[in-house]
Design an enzyme around this catalytic site. Structure first.
Site, mmCIF file in Angstrom:
data_model
loop_
_atom_site.group_PDB
_atom_site.id
_atom_site.type_symbol
_atom_site.label_atom_id
_atom_site.label_comp_id
_atom_site.label_asym_id
_atom_site.label_seq_id
_atom_site.Cartn_x
_atom_site.Cartn_y
_atom_site.Cartn_z
ATOM 1 N N HIS A 75 35.855 1.782 27.540
ATOM 2 C CA HIS A 75 36.818 1.824 28.647
ATOM 3 C C HIS A 75 37.119 3.264 29.095
ATOM 4 O O HIS A 75 37.159 4.187 28.291
ATOM 5 C CB HIS A 75 38.129 1.154 28.212
ATOM 6 C CG HIS A 75 38.780 1.886 27.079
ATOM 7 N ND1 HIS A 75 39.672 2.909 27.288
ATOM 8 C CD2 HIS A 75 38.619 1.786 25.740
ATOM 9 C CE1 HIS A 75 40.053 3.389 26.129
ATOM 10 N NE2 HIS A 75 39.428 2.728 25.160
ATOM 11 N N HIS B 203 22.035 10.281 31.571
ATOM 12 C CA HIS B 203 21.292 9.266 30.815
ATOM 13 C C HIS B 203 21.954 9.073 29.454
ATOM 14 O O HIS B 203 22.026 10.016 28.664
ATOM 15 C CB HIS B 203 19.838 9.741 30.650
ATOM 16 C CG HIS B 203 18.979 8.813 29.850
ATOM 17 N ND1 HIS B 203 17.691 9.125 29.510
ATOM 18 C CD2 HIS B 203 19.196 7.572 29.326
ATOM 19 C CE1 HIS B 203 17.161 8.132 28.803
ATOM 20 N NE2 HIS B 203 18.068 7.183 28.682
HETATM 21 O O1 JB2 Z 1 6.891 12.260 41.475
HETATM 22 C C1 JB2 Z 1 6.553 11.231 40.900
HETATM 23 C C2 JB2 Z 1 6.197 11.182 39.531
HETATM 24 N N1 JB2 Z 1 6.152 12.113 38.539
HETATM 25 C C3 JB2 Z 1 5.734 11.479 37.421
HETATM 26 N N2 JB2 Z 1 6.473 10.044 41.581
HETATM 27 C C4 JB2 Z 1 6.082 8.872 40.984
HETATM 28 N N3 JB2 Z 1 6.069 7.761 41.731
HETATM 29 N N4 JB2 Z 1 5.754 8.810 39.684
HETATM 30 C C5 JB2 Z 1 5.809 9.943 38.979
HETATM 31 N N5 JB2 Z 1 5.509 10.169 37.681
HETATM 32 C C6 JB2 Z 1 5.063 9.114 36.778
HETATM 33 O O2 JB2 Z 1 6.164 8.715 35.972
HETATM 34 C C7 JB2 Z 1 3.992 9.513 35.790
HETATM 35 O O3 JB2 Z 1 2.706 9.500 36.380
HETATM 36 C C8 JB2 Z 1 4.153 8.407 34.720
HETATM 37 O O4 JB2 Z 1 3.392 7.246 35.012
HETATM 38 C C9 JB2 Z 1 5.637 8.077 34.802
HETATM 39 C C10 JB2 Z 1 6.414 8.584 33.593
HETATM 40 O O5 JB2 Z 1 6.105 7.740 32.530
HETATM 41 P P1 JB2 Z 1 6.662 7.988 31.071
HETATM 42 O O6 JB2 Z 1 6.433 6.723 30.309
HETATM 43 O O7 JB2 Z 1 6.097 9.245 30.547
HETATM 44 O O8 JB2 Z 1 8.224 8.288 31.280
HETATM 45 P P2 JB2 Z 1 9.349 7.368 31.944
HETATM 46 O O9 JB2 Z 1 10.095 8.237 32.862
HETATM 47 O O10 JB2 Z 1 8.811 6.102 32.462
HETATM 48 O O11 JB2 Z 1 10.264 6.998 30.690
HETATM 49 C C11 JB2 Z 1 10.872 8.011 29.903
HETATM 50 O O12 JB2 Z 1 12.270 7.898 29.999
HETATM 51 C C12 JB2 Z 1 12.772 6.632 29.563
HETATM 52 C C13 JB2 Z 1 14.266 6.618 29.798
HETATM 53 C C14 JB2 Z 1 10.390 7.845 28.462
HETATM 54 O O13 JB2 Z 1 10.897 8.899 27.687
HETATM 55 C C15 JB2 Z 1 10.881 6.530 27.914
HETATM 56 O O14 JB2 Z 1 10.538 6.398 26.545
HETATM 57 C C16 JB2 Z 1 12.394 6.422 28.091
HETATM 58 N N6 JB2 Z 1 12.841 5.124 27.607
#
Ligand code: JB2
Length: 215
Positions: free
Chosen positions: A137, A146
């Protein structure tokens, strides 16, 4: 019934959890964009290309985007681009999350499975309350902050814009965590953390700072 079509920006780990949350809340995911534009599927949804595809989709009548990028600064930047293209930011609230009717959740936020957001808490634009995190709360979670999986914010905690509270961290009631600060996973935060501060441990102690707060 409004059209609940949404494009998801980012096709990594965060997108997987976001897609389930969005679908559970009744959204229809029309596709994803990613830096890696190779055609593939994520949870059955197509990666349709890079972010240049966003303009075409908007022209096709897709009104909402969800920015599924875990990096706080990148998420803010991409959301700005999506809004400039005329998108509204979708909010991904998992059906198994418990969000008080007396809490406020701003556009673009993610509230993931089994997270709890209690009365008079305020979740800012594009913030993430990750899996099983607890926001008690009267907490204020700033834009693009985050709260990682399993972290617990006790009552009246403030988390500044773009800050990261690591997985499993616990924050004592009333503590203030500054903009862009980072709290290490598993920390116990018992005192205020300045903007850009980096703390870790139990009790959490400063282990550095960021020159420019993230987010
Ligand atoms: O400018 C962008 C860009 N930069 C990176 N535009 C778009 N559309 N996509 C972008 N990406 C993409 O984000 C990368 O190519 C990659 O596919 C994705 C990041 O994937 P990753 O699994 O490394 O991180 P995440 O941001 O999806 O998740 C992170 O944060 C979450 C909160 C991880 O640390 C997770 O474990 C965590 N749960």
């Amino acid at each position: 019934m409004p059209d609940r079509a949404v494009v998801v920006i980012g096709a990594g780990g965060h997108a997987k959890v976001a897609i389930e949350a969005l679908r559970g809340a009744g959204w229809r995911v029309v596709g994803l964009t990613d830096l890696d534009s190779r055609p593939r599927q994520v949870l059955g949804a197509e990666v349709i290309g890079g972010d240049e595809a966003l303009e075409r989709l908007r022209g096709d009548g897709v009104e909402h985007a969800f920015v599924a990028l875990g990096d706080n600064s990148l998420r803010r930047r991409m959301a700005g681009k999506a809004v400039d293209l005329g998108y509204r930011l979708a909010t991904a609230i998992s059906p198994s999350a418990t969000v008080s009717a007396y809490a406020r959740v701003a556009e673009g936020a993610a509230i993931f499975p089994r997270a709890v957001v209690n009365p008079d808490a305020d979740i800012g634009e594009l913030a993430i309350v990750n899996t099983s995190a607890v926001v008690e709360h009267d907490c204020r979670v700033g834009a693009c902050a985050h709260i990682a999986p399993g972290a617990v914010l006790a009552g009246g905690v403030t988390v500044g814009e773009g800050a990261l509270v690591g997985a499993g961290a616990a924050v004592r009631p009333g503590v203030s965590i500054g903009a862009g600060a980072i709290v290490g996973a598993g920390s116990a935060v018992v005192a205020d953390v300045p903007a850009g501060g980096v703390v870790a441990g139990a009790p959490a102690r400063p282990i550095g700072s960021q020159e420019r707060p993230a987010g």
